[in-house]
Design a protein around this motif. Structure first.
Motif, PDB file in Angstrom:
ATOM      1  N   ASP A  64      42.038  26.593  39.029  1.00 45.85           N
ATOM      2  CA  ASP A  64      42.365  27.808  39.771  1.00 45.85           C
ATOM      3  C   ASP A  64      41.163  28.165  40.626  1.00 45.85           C
ATOM      4  O   ASP A  64      40.198  28.767  40.159  1.00 45.85           O
ATOM      5  CB  ASP A  64      42.704  28.949  38.816  1.00 45.85           C
ATOM      6  N   TYR A  65      41.179  27.778  41.883  1.00 46.14           N
ATOM      7  CA  TYR A  65      40.019  27.906  42.750  1.00 46.14           C
ATOM      8  C   TYR A  65      39.688  29.338  43.144  1.00 46.14           C
ATOM      9  O   TYR A  65      38.606  29.595  43.656  1.00 46.14           O
ATOM     10  CB  TYR A  65      40.212  27.035  43.994  1.00 46.14           C
ATOM     11  N   HIS A  66      40.628  30.256  42.898  1.00 42.02           N
ATOM     12  CA  HIS A  66      40.385  31.659  43.236  1.00 42.02           C
ATOM     13  C   HIS A  66      39.846  32.450  42.048  1.00 42.02           C
ATOM     14  O   HIS A  66      39.248  33.504  42.234  1.00 42.02           O
ATOM     15  CB  HIS A  66      41.656  32.310  43.776  1.00 42.02           C
ATOM     16  N   GLU A  67      40.048  31.931  40.838  1.00 43.75           N
ATOM     17  CA  GLU A  67      39.552  32.596  39.637  1.00 43.75           C
ATOM     18  C   GLU A  67      38.034  32.414  39.538  1.00 43.75           C
ATOM     19  O   GLU A  67      37.522  31.313  39.726  1.00 43.75           O
ATOM     20  CB  GLU A  67      40.219  31.989  38.404  1.00 43.75           C
ATOM     21  N   VAL A  68      37.333  33.501  39.235  1.00 44.49           N
ATOM     22  CA  VAL A  68      35.887  33.406  39.022  1.00 44.49           C
ATOM     23  C   VAL A  68      35.648  32.986  37.578  1.00 44.49           C
ATOM     24  O   VAL A  68      35.961  33.727  36.653  1.00 44.49           O
ATOM     25  CB  VAL A  68      35.176  34.741  39.327  1.00 44.49           C
TER      26      VAL A  68
ATOM     27  N   GLY B 127      35.657  26.486  45.369  1.00 48.23           N
ATOM     28  CA  GLY B 127      36.363  27.675  44.906  1.00 48.23           C
ATOM     29  C   GLY B 127      35.478  28.896  44.984  1.00 48.23           C
ATOM     30  O   GLY B 127      34.553  28.970  45.787  1.00 48.23           O
ATOM     31  N   THR B 128      35.759  29.862  44.116  1.00 48.23           N
ATOM     32  CA  THR B 128      35.097  31.156  44.149  1.00 48.23           C
ATOM     33  C   THR B 128      34.201  31.334  42.930  1.00 48.23           C
ATOM     34  O   THR B 128      34.608  31.024  41.814  1.00 48.23           O
ATOM     35  CB  THR B 128      36.147  32.284  44.187  1.00 48.23           C
ATOM     36  N   VAL B 129      32.987  31.825  43.162  1.00 46.98           N
ATOM     37  CA  VAL B 129      32.056  32.134  42.078  1.00 46.98           C
ATOM     38  C   VAL B 129      31.613  33.579  42.196  1.00 46.98           C
ATOM     39  O   VAL B 129      31.678  34.173  43.266  1.00 46.98           O
ATOM     40  CB  VAL B 129      30.812  31.205  42.092  1.00 46.98           C
ATOM     41  N   GLY B 130      31.160  34.137  41.099  1.00 43.11           N
ATOM     42  CA  GLY B 130      30.535  35.447  41.120  1.00 43.11           C
ATOM     43  C   GLY B 130      29.056  35.274  41.387  1.00 43.11           C
ATOM     44  O   GLY B 130      28.400  34.432  40.763  1.00 43.11           O
TER      45      GLY B 130
ATOM     46  N   ASP C 115      32.854  25.400  32.135  1.00 46.99           N
ATOM     47  CA  ASP C 115      34.262  25.765  32.332  1.00 46.99           C
ATOM     48  C   ASP C 115      34.683  25.630  33.789  1.00 46.99           C
ATOM     49  O   ASP C 115      35.813  25.257  34.090  1.00 46.99           O
ATOM     50  CB  ASP C 115      34.530  27.189  31.843  1.00 46.99           C
ATOM     51  N   ALA C 116      33.775  25.907  34.701  1.00 45.96           N
ATOM     52  CA  ALA C 116      34.093  25.822  36.129  1.00 45.96           C
ATOM     53  C   ALA C 116      34.391  24.392  36.555  1.00 45.96           C
ATOM     54  O   ALA C 116      35.203  24.161  37.451  1.00 45.96           O
ATOM     55  CB  ALA C 116      32.944  26.378  36.958  1.00 45.96           C
TER      56      ALA C 116
END
Length: 169
Positions: free
Chosen positions: A132-136, A57-60, A126-127
């Motif tokens: 929700d793979y698009h939520e950071v 997914g997406t990370v910051g 939490d990750a």
């Protein structure tokens, strides 16, 4: 200070930072796995392996390159570790899974040579459970500055994922 900040796609819970000649040359099975002085980051000349809480997914992700030690952010992050790094070249890239995408990072301030990397992690627990793979959900800060080689250090560990990776529990 120079900074790179982006939302980055991860696969299999890791990212890679390397120069264009070192990427993919490290045998991580021998360098990192099973030897966990910091558990979340490992280095080889010219290449860095970074663990994330998010599997896919997406990370910051933020990278700051400084002239000197900027100091750790122990209040803003759950887990903070640091390692020595030998830069083969002053230009590094953030590399997503299998080289599918690369981002140029700020040029290393002292050229090739000896650096320190401090890796900050927030939201790893939490990750692991987020679908929700698009939520950071998890965010990372990698600080890089010139420094003589020194021992890896664990500055703070409060997350379950950090404990699992660092202490194996």
């Amino acid at each position: 200070m120079a900074e790179f900040r982006a939302r980055i796609g991860v696969h299999y819970g890791f990212l890679d930072v390397a120069d264009d000649q070192s990427w993919g040359r490290t045998d991580w099975a021998n360098v990192f796995f099973g030897r966990r002085p910091t558990g979340l980051i490992a280095t080889s000349p010219g290449e860095v392996f970074l663990v994330t809480g998010r599997h896919t997914g997406t990370v910051g992700f933020t990278v700051s390159v400084d002239d000197g030690d900027p100091g750790p952010d122990l209040e803003g992050f759950e887990d903070v570790v640091e390692v020595p790094f030998e830069a083969s070249r002053p230009e590094l890239m953030l590399i997503q899974w299998a080289g599918e995408k690369t981002d140029a990072l700020p040029r290393l301030s002292a050229g090739a040579g000896s650096y320190r990397m401090r890796y900050h992690c927030r939201g790893m627990d939490d990750a692991r459970s987020s679908r929700d793979y698009h939520e950071v959900v998890d965010e990372y800060l990698l600080q890089i500055w010139p420094a003589p080689a020194g021992s890896p250090a664990t500055l703070k560990v409060t997350s379950r994922e950090g404990h699992r990776h660092i202490f194996g529990s």
